[in-house]
Structure formats: C-alpha cells, structure tokens
Design a protein around this motif. Structure first.
Motif, PDB file in Angstrom:
ATOM      1  N   ARG A 196       0.832  -1.206   0.000  1.00  0.00           N
ATOM      2  CA  ARG A 196       0.000   0.000   0.000  1.00  0.00           C
ATOM      3  C   ARG A 196       0.871   1.262   0.000  1.00  0.00           C
ATOM      4  O   ARG A 196       0.481   2.283  -0.562  1.00  0.00           O
ATOM      5  N   ASP A 355      -4.435  -2.389  -9.751  1.00  0.00           N
ATOM      6  CA  ASP A 355      -4.665  -0.943  -9.748  1.00  0.00           C
ATOM      7  C   ASP A 355      -3.775  -0.321  -8.664  1.00  0.00           C
ATOM      8  O   ASP A 355      -4.058  -0.465  -7.469  1.00  0.00           O
ATOM      9  N   ARG A 358      -5.693   2.464  -6.257  1.00  0.00           N
ATOM     10  CA  ARG A 358      -6.597   1.932  -5.222  1.00  0.00           C
ATOM     11  C   ARG A 358      -5.990   0.742  -4.481  1.00  0.00           C
ATOM     12  O   ARG A 358      -6.552   0.276  -3.491  1.00  0.00           O
ATOM     13  N   CYS A 359      -4.877   0.234  -4.977  1.00  0.00           N
ATOM     14  CA  CYS A 359      -4.215  -0.950  -4.387  1.00  0.00           C
ATOM     15  C   CYS A 359      -5.169  -2.135  -4.311  1.00  0.00           C
ATOM     16  O   CYS A 359      -5.408  -2.706  -3.226  1.00  0.00           O
ATOM     17  N   ARG A 360      -5.707  -2.518  -5.438  1.00  0.00           N
ATOM     18  CA  ARG A 360      -6.584  -3.694  -5.500  1.00  0.00           C
ATOM     19  C   ARG A 360      -6.554  -4.259  -6.912  1.00  0.00           C
ATOM     20  O   ARG A 360      -6.129  -3.602  -7.861  1.00  0.00           O
TER      21      ARG A 360
END
Length: 374
Positions: A196, A355, A358-360
């Motif tokens: 993150r 992504d 958004r870290c997902r």
C-alpha cells in the motif's frame, strides 16, 4: 572443460537454491562455496559470471531455441492478495477460451494415467474475491509451492542420468523439517501493508521472475510494458527519470525482503529436463520424504481444503517406481513436446491487472482480455 553435467556446475546450481536472498554475482561470491572432490571451493565473481554466461547459452528444446538455465526468486503471492488455483479441463475442442482468462500464468498438457487421456491444466493466480467456480468446477486450490532440489552434483552422472540411491537422506530429512515449518507459517491471503505504501513491489516481483537479473533491466522492462502509467506505482518522487525509476526498483527489492514476501530461490535447467521427465500428482503429506528422495527437483503445494499435497517432480523411471509406493491419489505425465507452445505463451502473469492507485485487483475486468504489449 565444463560440460552440461560437470559436477562443478551442478554443485553451483544446487548452492544457488540455498540462498536466503536473490543475489548479484558479487553477492553470490560472498555467500556460497561449492563442494568438489570432497573439498570446499570459493568462487570469484569473475568465475561466477563466466559460468552464468555459459549457462545462459541457448539449446534446442522440443523444436525451440531456449536459454538452458534460469535462476530466479519466488515470492508469497498470498501477500499480494492472490492464491494459486490449478484447473483440469477434459476437452477435445478449441482450447482458446481456457487460455484467454486474464488471471492465467501457466498452461500445459498432462496425460492422466488413471483415465488414460490428456487433460489441459491451467494454473492461475486469483484474487480472493474471485470464486474459482466461475472459471471451472474441476480445480484444486493451493498455498504457495515449496521448492526442493536434491544435491545435483551427487545424484546426476556425467550423462545426466539421475541416480536416486545416491540421494542424501540426512539432507532430505532436514528439508522435510523445513517443509513442516513452512506449512505451519503459511501467510494469509491479503495485500501486505508494504504494498500500500509501495505498489511498485508487485510489477517488480513479476519482472524478476525468470527473466531479469538487475534493477536497471527490471526498470526498463516495466517502462516498456506500463508506459507512462509506471509512475502511478511510485508514491513519492521529485521527478520522473530513469535514474529515479532504477532507485525505486532497488527500494522495492528492499521492501520485498522487509515484508517477508521473498520465499525461495528456484532454478530450472533444461539439460536435466531432457534426460528426465516431469510428473504431477496428488499425495498424502506423509509421502513427501519418499518423493524428495526420488526427485531431481520437486515442488509441493499444500491444498487449502484437504490434508494432501499437489506435487510436481522431475524424476526418471527408477525414481518413479519408488514414488509409486506412496499410493498416489492421482498421477499425470507432462507432455513437454505438446505443451511447449503453451508454456512459453502463458508463463508470465499480467500484473497490469493491479490498480496501483486503489491498491486492488481489477476483478470487474475478469472477462475482458487485456491486450498484451510487445
């Protein structure tokens, strides 16, 4: 003169698998020594580079010119929020729809010795939010694989023949204990907090797998695939330059070790695959020592919902005869010749599904094929 199965080269490859970090040539020279004629020999960076140059030559392998040797780090993909899933497809028609899934990173043809027919196996890295049943009903879900390598210089003769009886039982016993410790400490499937703060970790990990050996080379591979969007993976930067990018790749490597994302160093050596063969199977956990004793190299994947292991073993007829004593749940032979095109096309996971803002993972796009960049 060194040849494909020279004991020095084999001892060198074996020692690489024992490294606790992925190292440069100079780092390797400080960390390892090889056993040769009952003596320990230290290697200079010049010698190691010479050997890598020799090992990086190409050989013909089932009609393709391929680099004979790969030395690369492996990682806990669970710490990226991904889990390993193997699917088995019994098909007689077009296989394209099974290969177009964006989460695939490996595919091959296996011969099922129980059903006496070929099956297409596809291996995927799936986010935990994606139900595997959406892709197929016939699958096994596993944890990260544990790689094992026998002392190659002891068990392989000058012609490349594997002699299982020369395996070192004490080494195998210690490796079994290491595997038990590995199973007790398997990570949860969740995106690590380091990612993150530094999402560049994810593309760096996948670029180091099998191909890249320097932060500079990794950076330019990232730029070629991600274009200007590569800067979305870098949280803090004063300017956008190659020098900054290379430094950020080096920082990502430091974070990989700090977050315990690194798992093991793994090798692949095609001359050994030419003189032996690969089998896949399901077995009980009590079989691991017997399989190790009768494998040149092997990878063991603990299953998530069963007290069994999915394994891949490089062995020969003598070794397989002994492995049969384990009363395997299932057994498949890898058809290298039939699989080579698939293996070359699918072995690298498309990290652009992540992504970085958004870290997902982009699960909503799972049915949309992402066009590969050249």
């Amino acid at each position: 003169m060194l040849y494909d199965f020279h004991p020095k080269l084999l001892a060198f490859m074996y020692e690489l698998t024992k490294l606790k970090h992925f190292e440069t040539v100079h780092g390797i020279s400080k960390k390892i020594s090889i056993e040769y004629k009952n003596k320990k020999i230290k290697l200079t960076p010049k010698t190691i580079q010479k050997w890598f140059n020799l090992l990086s030559q190409k050989i013909e392998f089932h009609g393709k010119q391929l680099v004979k040797f790969s030395y690369f780090p492996t990682f806990f993909y669970e710490k990226f929020g991904l889990r390993r899933v193997f699917f088995f497809h019994e098909i007689n028609s077009n296989i394209t729809k099974f290969l177009n899934n964006v989460w695939i990173d490996y595919a091959c043809w296996l011969y099922d010795v129980q059903k006496l027919k070929y099956v297409l196996m596809t291996a995927h890295l799936l986010p935990k939010t994606l139900n595997a049943k959406e892709l197929s009903n016939n699958y096994i879900e596993t944890f990260k694989g544990f790689f094992f390598c026998s002392p190659l210089h002891k068990i392989i003769d000058a012609s490349g023949y594997f002699c299982p009886e020369k395996n070192d039982e004490e080494i195998i016993t210690d490796k079994c204990k290491e595997f038990e410790e590995f199973v007790r400490n398997l990570p949860k499937i969740e995106i690590n907090h380091y990612i993150r703060y530094n999402p560049l970790i994810i593309p760096v990990v996948f670029e180091y797998t099998k191909e890249c050996f320097s932060s500079r080379k990794v950076w330019f591979e990232l730029k070629s695939k991600l274009g200007s969007s590569v800067w979305q993976y870098i949280r803090k930067k004063k300017k956008e330059s190659d020098w900054v990018g290379i430094k950020k790749v080096q920082q990502a490597l430091a974070d990989i070790y700090a977050a315990n994302i690194f798992h093991q160093v793994k090798i692949e050596y095609l001359p050994l695959e030419k003189t032996n063969f690969c089998v896949y199977g399901l077995c009980k956990k009590t079989c691991i020592k017997e399989i190790m004793l009768n494998s040149v190299v092997a990878t063991f994947y603990p299953l998530r919902k069963q007290d069994k292991l999915f394994f891949v073993s490089l062995t020969n007829n003598e070794g397989l005869t002994n492995i049969f004593n384990c009363k395997l749940t299932s057994l498949f032979f890898l058809d290298h010749a039939k699989s080579i095109e698939l293996m070359l096309a699918t072995y690298k996971f498309d990290y652009r599904l992540f992504d970085p803002v958004r870290c997902r993972w982009a699960v909503k796009n799972k049915n949309k094929k992402i066009k590969k960049k050249n």
